[in-house]
Design a protein around this motif. Sequence first.
Motif, PDB file in Angstrom:
ATOM      1  N   GLU A   1      -0.686   3.612   7.572  1.00 27.54           N
ATOM      2  CA  GLU A   1       0.620   4.233   8.179  1.00 27.54           C
ATOM      3  C   GLU A   1       1.722   3.167   7.493  1.00 27.54           C
ATOM      4  O   GLU A   1       1.544   1.989   7.178  1.00 27.54           O
ATOM      5  CB  GLU A   1       0.619   3.733   9.593  1.00 27.54           C
ATOM      6  CG  GLU A   1       1.754   4.245  10.254  1.00 27.54           C
ATOM      7  CD  GLU A   1       1.894   4.004  11.751  1.00 27.54           C
ATOM      8  OE1 GLU A   1       1.992   5.364  12.365  1.00 27.54           O
ATOM      9  OE2 GLU A   1       1.846   3.120  12.147  1.00 27.54           O
ATOM     10  N   ILE A   2       2.757   3.847   7.167  1.00 27.62           N
ATOM     11  CA  ILE A   2       3.856   3.415   6.582  1.00 27.62           C
ATOM     12  C   ILE A   2       5.202   3.729   7.258  1.00 27.62           C
ATOM     13  O   ILE A   2       5.521   4.848   7.630  1.00 27.62           O
ATOM     14  CB  ILE A   2       4.393   3.955   5.011  1.00 27.62           C
ATOM     15  CG1 ILE A   2       2.503   3.602   4.381  1.00 27.62           C
ATOM     16  CG2 ILE A   2       5.083   2.991   4.386  1.00 27.62           C
ATOM     17  CD1 ILE A   2       2.896   4.793   3.220  1.00 27.62           C
ATOM     18  N   GLU A   3       5.673   2.503   7.767  1.00 28.12           N
ATOM     19  CA  GLU A   3       6.949   2.668   8.479  1.00 28.12           C
ATOM     20  C   GLU A   3       8.055   1.858   8.094  1.00 28.12           C
ATOM     21  O   GLU A   3       8.089   0.686   8.324  1.00 28.12           O
ATOM     22  CB  GLU A   3       6.721   2.528   9.976  1.00 28.12           C
ATOM     23  CG  GLU A   3       7.959   2.762  10.849  1.00 28.12           C
ATOM     24  CD  GLU A   3       7.840   2.740  12.437  1.00 28.12           C
ATOM     25  OE1 GLU A   3       8.701   3.092  13.189  1.00 28.12           O
ATOM     26  OE2 GLU A   3       6.646   2.554  12.875  1.00 28.12           O
ATOM     27  N   GLY A   4       9.069   2.213   7.196  1.00 32.69           N
ATOM     28  CA  GLY A   4      10.033   1.750   6.685  1.00 32.69           C
ATOM     29  C   GLY A   4       9.171   0.412   5.795  1.00 32.69           C
ATOM     30  O   GLY A   4       8.570   0.564   4.719  1.00 32.69           O
ATOM     31  N   GLY A   5       9.462  -0.645   6.247  1.00 29.54           N
ATOM     32  CA  GLY A   5       8.947  -1.846   5.465  1.00 29.54           C
ATOM     33  C   GLY A   5       7.722  -2.350   5.952  1.00 29.54           C
ATOM     34  O   GLY A   5       7.198  -3.337   5.525  1.00 29.54           O
ATOM     35  N   THR A   6       6.923  -1.541   6.799  1.00 32.73           N
ATOM     36  CA  THR A   6       5.943  -1.947   7.508  1.00 32.73           C
ATOM     37  C   THR A   6       4.533  -1.108   6.842  1.00 32.73           C
ATOM     38  O   THR A   6       4.668  -0.081   6.954  1.00 32.73           O
ATOM     39  CB  THR A   6       5.709  -1.887   9.013  1.00 32.73           C
ATOM     40  OG1 THR A   6       7.080  -2.725   9.394  1.00 32.73           O
ATOM     41  CG2 THR A   6       4.594  -2.338   9.665  1.00 32.73           C
ATOM     42  N   ILE A   7       3.641  -1.825   6.441  1.00 35.59           N
ATOM     43  CA  ILE A   7       2.386  -1.126   6.121  1.00 35.59           C
ATOM     44  C   ILE A   7       1.366  -1.588   6.921  1.00 35.59           C
ATOM     45  O   ILE A   7       0.914  -2.800   7.255  1.00 35.59           O
ATOM     46  CB  ILE A   7       1.873  -1.593   4.531  1.00 35.59           C
ATOM     47  CG1 ILE A   7       2.933  -1.189   3.653  1.00 35.59           C
ATOM     48  CG2 ILE A   7       0.592  -1.020   4.221  1.00 35.59           C
ATOM     49  CD1 ILE A   7       2.654  -1.846   2.079  1.00 35.59           C
ATOM     50  N   CYS A   8       0.682  -0.552   7.616  1.00 33.23           N
ATOM     51  CA  CYS A   8      -0.612  -0.892   8.695  1.00 33.23           C
ATOM     52  C   CYS A   8      -1.739  -0.041   8.124  1.00 33.23           C
ATOM     53  O   CYS A   8      -1.744   0.929   8.144  1.00 33.23           O
ATOM     54  CB  CYS A   8       0.050  -0.370   9.921  1.00 33.23           C
ATOM     55  SG  CYS A   8      -1.225  -0.640  11.345  1.00 33.23           S
TER      56      CYS A   8
END
Length: 292
Positions: free
Chosen positions: A243-250
Amino acid sequence: MPGLLEGRVAIVTGAGRGIGREHALELARHGAAVVVNDLGTEADGSGVSSGPAHEVVALIEAGGGRAVANGADVADFDAAAALVRQAVDTFGGLDVLVNNAGFVRDRMLVNTSEEEWDAVVRVHLKGHFAPLRHAAAYWREEAKAGHTRAARVVNTSSGAGLQGSVGQATYSAAKAGIAGLTLVAAEELARYGVTVNAIAPVARTRMTEGVFGADLPDPADNSPVVAWLASEQSGDITGRVIEIEGGTICLEQGWTHGPRATRPGRWDAADVGDVLRALVARAPAPEAVYGA
């Protein structure tokens, strides 16, 4: 990281607008030759236009890159085969497949028509299967001929498919199917040098604005992750949903075996309720469905 994809050939489906457009531009920026696939439909899948794909090709060529437009319906099995052939015939091979094409027809489950279900599942799930099936056959033949390629597949799932989303039963089911397809394809295609991963992008697009409004990250935020997954450097990462949300990779964690209870022979129905409640009490609570 200039040259990360130098000499590699990529197909990006649904690349005329939104997230797919940014993927195509990013891959080209890193040196890939790109087949820009887009049917040119509206957000609900209606209409056809060659304009969006050709516009992206023009942008890539203006930046010194190589690209060609393709207007195939990716859920058409024969058209998907021709899409793969176009990449091979135009650029001499295929190294990367980014499956991204899709549209939404959101409804509460009790209001969803059969036509809406069939259309959304077709474009997302079959629209992933058909290009992947033909690309995989090409890579298998290459491997058999002694020309194993460091091939990469990046599929597009969604938080809706992983956690669920109220009002998006059809879309959620299709995206969950893509996550499952990713796991199986990663295992089956490893023998041919192919890795298969999926992203679950969070971004402001035509598909999301109607549900979540405009307060979402830029679509381009997802594309650097796709570019790296498309590179030869990513060979040790496969069968993952990111999952990618802006500057976050999960890194998403899907279904795993949890608490269990065992008895000899079959269970008596009268005993099942207490056993299941005890197992639920020992398990982590599931994440909430979006919109709940």
